[in-house]
Motif scaffolding. Structure first.
Motif, mmCIF file in Angstrom:
data_model
loop_
_atom_site.group_PDB
_atom_site.id
_atom_site.type_symbol
_atom_site.label_atom_id
_atom_site.label_comp_id
_atom_site.label_asym_id
_atom_site.label_seq_id
_atom_site.Cartn_x
_atom_site.Cartn_y
_atom_site.Cartn_z
ATOM 1 N N GLY A 93 -6.433 -1.545 -5.430
ATOM 2 C CA GLY A 93 -5.645 -2.722 -5.808
ATOM 3 C C GLY A 93 -5.798 -2.948 -7.303
ATOM 4 O O GLY A 93 -6.785 -2.494 -7.907
ATOM 5 N N SER A 94 -4.813 -3.627 -7.908
ATOM 6 C CA SER A 94 -4.940 -3.855 -9.363
ATOM 7 C C SER A 94 -6.008 -4.901 -9.654
ATOM 8 O O SER A 94 -6.533 -4.995 -10.758
ATOM 9 C CB SER A 94 -3.593 -4.253 -9.966
ATOM 10 O OG SER A 94 -3.095 -5.414 -9.361
ATOM 11 N N ASP A 95 -6.361 -5.667 -8.637
ATOM 12 C CA ASP A 95 -7.459 -6.607 -8.713
ATOM 13 C C ASP A 95 -8.738 -5.934 -9.232
ATOM 14 O O ASP A 95 -9.421 -6.453 -10.119
ATOM 15 C CB ASP A 95 -7.681 -7.096 -7.267
ATOM 16 C CG ASP A 95 -8.437 -8.383 -7.194
ATOM 17 O OD1 ASP A 95 -8.360 -9.148 -8.154
ATOM 18 O OD2 ASP A 95 -9.102 -8.606 -6.167
ATOM 19 N N GLU A 96 -9.043 -4.762 -8.676
ATOM 20 C CA GLU A 96 -10.249 -4.043 -9.118
ATOM 21 C C GLU A 96 -10.130 -3.669 -10.594
ATOM 22 O O GLU A 96 -11.120 -3.709 -11.336
ATOM 23 C CB GLU A 96 -10.469 -2.773 -8.279
ATOM 24 C CG GLU A 96 -11.750 -2.048 -8.676
ATOM 25 C CD GLU A 96 -11.921 -0.654 -8.086
ATOM 26 O OE1 GLU A 96 -10.943 -0.063 -7.596
ATOM 27 O OE2 GLU A 96 -13.055 -0.148 -8.131
ATOM 28 N N ALA A 196 2.024 -6.883 -12.542
ATOM 29 C CA ALA A 196 2.095 -6.886 -11.066
ATOM 30 C C ALA A 196 3.516 -7.194 -10.569
ATOM 31 O O ALA A 196 3.929 -6.702 -9.522
ATOM 32 C CB ALA A 196 1.109 -7.898 -10.491
ATOM 33 N N TYR A 197 4.252 -8.020 -11.315
ATOM 34 C CA TYR A 197 5.590 -8.426 -10.866
ATOM 35 C C TYR A 197 6.685 -7.814 -11.752
ATOM 36 O O TYR A 197 7.810 -8.318 -11.782
ATOM 37 C CB TYR A 197 5.686 -9.964 -10.848
ATOM 38 C CG TYR A 197 4.687 -10.555 -9.879
ATOM 39 C CD1 TYR A 197 4.912 -10.527 -8.509
ATOM 40 C CD2 TYR A 197 3.481 -11.103 -10.336
ATOM 41 C CE1 TYR A 197 3.978 -11.035 -7.611
ATOM 42 C CE2 TYR A 197 2.535 -11.613 -9.445
ATOM 43 C CZ TYR A 197 2.796 -11.571 -8.092
ATOM 44 O OH TYR A 197 1.866 -12.061 -7.204
ATOM 45 N N GLY A 198 6.332 -6.745 -12.469
ATOM 46 C CA GLY A 198 7.260 -6.140 -13.427
ATOM 47 C C GLY A 198 8.560 -5.656 -12.807
ATOM 48 O O GLY A 198 9.626 -5.785 -13.402
ATOM 49 N N ARG A 224 -0.464 -2.141 -12.857
ATOM 50 C CA ARG A 224 0.594 -2.237 -11.839
ATOM 51 C C ARG A 224 0.000 -2.107 -10.439
ATOM 52 O O ARG A 224 -1.149 -1.705 -10.282
ATOM 53 C CB ARG A 224 1.636 -1.138 -12.064
ATOM 54 C CG ARG A 224 2.447 -1.370 -13.336
ATOM 55 C CD ARG A 224 3.499 -0.305 -13.466
ATOM 56 N NE ARG A 224 4.362 -0.544 -14.610
ATOM 57 C CZ ARG A 224 5.136 0.383 -15.137
ATOM 58 N NH1 ARG A 224 5.172 1.601 -14.628
ATOM 59 N NH2 ARG A 224 5.901 0.099 -16.166
ATOM 60 N N THR A 225 0.812 -2.415 -9.453
ATOM 61 C CA THR A 225 0.314 -2.435 -8.076
ATOM 62 C C THR A 225 1.348 -1.915 -7.084
ATOM 63 O O THR A 225 2.553 -2.028 -7.335
ATOM 64 C CB THR A 225 -0.085 -3.871 -7.683
ATOM 65 O OG1 THR A 225 -0.535 -3.865 -6.333
ATOM 66 C CG2 THR A 225 1.066 -4.864 -7.808
ATOM 67 N N PHE A 226 0.864 -1.351 -6.000
ATOM 68 C CA PHE A 226 1.739 -0.959 -4.892
ATOM 69 C C PHE A 226 1.812 -2.076 -3.839
ATOM 70 O O PHE A 226 2.419 -1.902 -2.784
ATOM 71 C CB PHE A 226 1.216 0.330 -4.224
ATOM 72 C CG PHE A 226 1.556 1.586 -4.981
ATOM 73 C CD1 PHE A 226 0.810 1.974 -6.088
ATOM 74 C CD2 PHE A 226 2.634 2.371 -4.605
ATOM 75 C CE1 PHE A 226 1.132 3.125 -6.798
ATOM 76 C CE2 PHE A 226 2.963 3.525 -5.302
ATOM 77 C CZ PHE A 226 2.201 3.902 -6.405
ATOM 78 N N LEU A 235 -3.207 -1.711 1.893
ATOM 79 C CA LEU A 235 -3.734 -0.370 1.614
ATOM 80 C C LEU A 235 -4.488 -0.327 0.293
ATOM 81 O O LEU A 235 -5.271 0.596 0.058
ATOM 82 C CB LEU A 235 -2.596 0.660 1.624
ATOM 83 C CG LEU A 235 -2.142 1.014 3.045
ATOM 84 C CD1 LEU A 235 -0.733 1.573 3.058
ATOM 85 C CD2 LEU A 235 -3.111 2.009 3.680
ATOM 86 N N ARG A 236 -4.255 -1.279 -0.571
ATOM 87 C CA ARG A 236 -4.993 -1.451 -1.817
ATOM 88 C C ARG A 236 -4.844 -0.283 -2.788
ATOM 89 O O ARG A 236 -5.743 0.555 -2.911
ATOM 90 C CB ARG A 236 -6.500 -1.705 -1.543
ATOM 91 C CG ARG A 236 -6.827 -2.685 -0.451
ATOM 92 C CD ARG A 236 -6.306 -4.098 -0.701
ATOM 93 N NE ARG A 236 -6.765 -4.672 -1.930
ATOM 94 C CZ ARG A 236 -5.909 -5.172 -2.844
ATOM 95 N NH1 ARG A 236 -4.607 -5.177 -2.647
ATOM 96 N NH2 ARG A 236 -6.389 -5.700 -3.953
ATOM 97 N N VAL A 237 -3.716 -0.203 -3.441
ATOM 98 C CA VAL A 237 -3.565 0.766 -4.531
ATOM 99 C C VAL A 237 -2.984 0.067 -5.758
ATOM 100 O O VAL A 237 -1.918 -0.536 -5.694
ATOM 101 C CB VAL A 237 -2.635 1.958 -4.178
ATOM 102 C CG1 VAL A 237 -2.686 3.011 -5.300
ATOM 103 C CG2 VAL A 237 -3.028 2.590 -2.854
HETATM 104 C C1 LIG Z 1 -0.670 -11.584 -11.236
HETATM 105 C C2 LIG Z 1 -1.362 -10.732 -10.238
HETATM 106 N N1 LIG Z 1 -2.131 -9.730 -10.657
HETATM 107 C C3 LIG Z 1 -2.792 -8.936 -9.805
HETATM 108 C C4 LIG Z 1 -2.701 -9.134 -8.449
HETATM 109 C C5 LIG Z 1 -3.517 -8.268 -7.540
HETATM 110 O O1 LIG Z 1 -2.764 -7.430 -6.764
HETATM 111 P P1 LIG Z 1 -3.415 -6.241 -5.961
HETATM 112 O O2 LIG Z 1 -4.896 -6.326 -6.108
HETATM 113 O O3 LIG Z 1 -2.965 -6.415 -4.560
HETATM 114 O O4 LIG Z 1 -2.877 -4.982 -6.590
HETATM 115 C C6 LIG Z 1 -1.915 -10.169 -7.948
HETATM 116 C C7 LIG Z 1 -1.830 -10.423 -6.497
HETATM 117 O O5 LIG Z 1 -1.221 -11.323 -6.004
HETATM 118 C C8 LIG Z 1 -1.234 -10.992 -8.871
HETATM 119 O O6 LIG Z 1 -0.486 -12.022 -8.466
#
Ligand SMILES: Cc1ncc(COP(=O)(O)O)c(C=O)c1O
Length: 369
Positions: A93-96, A196-198, A224-226, A235-237
């Motif tokens: 996930g992009s969180d990481e 993330a919302y691009g 970026r995120t899937f 699935l966290r990518v």
């Molecule tokens: C602005 C933003 N960044 C990052 C994320 C993290 O997304 P993920 O970890 O699912 O890739 C989110 C999730 O809602 C988000 O709103």
């Protein structure tokens, strides 16, 4: 001097960390057979059948560790974006990735500038790296404020988080404002665009962040995120595109060896190969977001300007009160809690049926006030 225990005081004494409840927990709590989960900006539709098939096939080799560098995925994304594979790093996930960029940029006491209210991960990751979060208020329209972000930079700043589409407001930065920020951010600051919302922004006619960032002659990252347009939050990518191999290599130093599992890697590859699915999601989202906005406005509510797979509304009542009343009807949304925004509610764009249910429920709740 008091003897230090095994756990650092900042974690030992921290308030209990709250995690989002599962839909199952909410069903049990509310005593309902079903709930509408519109609180986490998830994709309301399941992933493409090609993704589901790829996960099932990959499960056959789940006895093996995954590719630590996600090389197949890197090649596919390099081909799709025009960057080098050496500029790419994948995460759970992009969180990481927010944590990883904070770890490589910040030392104790260093500052990270970020918009507020915005995604809590920016401040959280900064604190994990012993850095100091410095907040810059949003523009009136809910977008990040480049002037405010730049004004918050001090000699201690090493990291700047920018959300070209801000969560929770949804406000989008236009190309000229992004360019100003990209050009004026000092060279000794890692500029991180959370994209993330691009895809939603571009679908709505907004800028592509990557080519704008590519002109910067100092360290940058586009994250970026899937999770959103490919319907793969579970699935966290996620991934980062970095200004150079050197920056990407620094991030590789701190990532977990096998951080992206093999099912997730196979899923992401299949998702990239099915762009028709993503386009369907984007069209669906635009349609339902518009229905939510016009329905809310017809009730006299203010829909904050924005793009993304969510919408924020300003209500005549507290967001917390409205969220509680919606939850009683099985509709789970996110109230804002930040000062000045107490009357705001963030609602994820769901199915067409979700939109109808949300609008009807809001109408009822407002009529009862
Ligand atoms: C602005 C933003 N960044 C990052 C994320 C993290 O997304 P993920 O970890 O699912 O890739 C989110 C999730 O809602 C988000 O709103």
């Amino acid at each position: 001097m008091a003897k230090r225990g095994a756990i650092r005081a900042c974690y030992q004494d921290a308030a209990v960390r709250r995690f989002p409840p599962t839909a199952a927990a909410l069903r049990a709590k509310l005593g309902r057979a079903a709930v509408r989960s519109l609180d986490l900006n998830e994709c309301p539709l399941p992933p493409s059948p090609a993704v589901v098939a790829a996960v099932a096939a990959a499960a056959q080799s789940a006895n093996r560790y995954p590719d630590a560098l996600c090389k197949d995925l890197a090649q596919a994304l390099a081909a799709a974006t025009g960057v080098e594979t050496s500029q790419l790093v994948f995460t759970n996930g992009s969180d990481e990735m927010l944590t990883l960029v904070a770890m490589v940029a910040l030392g104790p006491g260093d500052e990270a500038v970020m918009p507020a209210p915005s995604f809590p991960g920016y401040a959280h990751s900064t604190r994990l790296a012993d850095g100091k979060p410095i907040a810059a208020a949003l523009r009136e329209d809910g977008a990040n404020d480049p002037a405010g972000l730049l004004a918050a930079i001090t000699p201690a700043t090493r990291l700047l988080f920018c959300a070209p589409v801000n969560n929770p407001s949804g406000g989008m930065l236009e190309a000229a404002a992004l360019t100003r920020l990209i050009e004026a951010t000092p060279e000794d600051v890692l500029l991180v665009m959370d994209d993330a919302y691009g895809e939603f922004a571009q679908h709505a006619g907004g800028p592509d962040v990557l080519p704008l960032m590519a002109r910067r002659r100092a360290p940058w990252a586009v994250l970026r995120t899937f999770s959103k347009t490919y319907g793969m939050a579970g699935l966290r990518v996620g991934y980062g595109i970095f200004s150079s191999e050197a920056v990407a290599q620094a991030v590789l130093q701190v990532k977990g060896t096998f951080n992206v599992n093999s099912l997730a890697q196979a899923a992401a590859l299949a998702a990239l190969a099915d762009q028709a699915y993503k386009n369907r999601i984007l069209d669906h989202n635009a349609r339902e977001r518009q229905r939510l906005a016009s329905g809310a406005e017809a009730m006299g509510l203010v829909a904050l300007p924005g793009v993304g797979n969510f919408i924020s509304l300003r209500l005549p009542i507290s967001g917390l009160v409205a969220a509680k009343a919606l939850a009683e009807q099985g509709i789970i949304v996110r109230p804002w809690v930040e000062p000045g925004y107490e009357n705001c509610l963030r609602i994820t764009v769901g199915t067409a049926d979700d939109t109808t249910a949300v609008l009807a429920a809001l109408q009822g709740i407002l009529a009862a006030q």
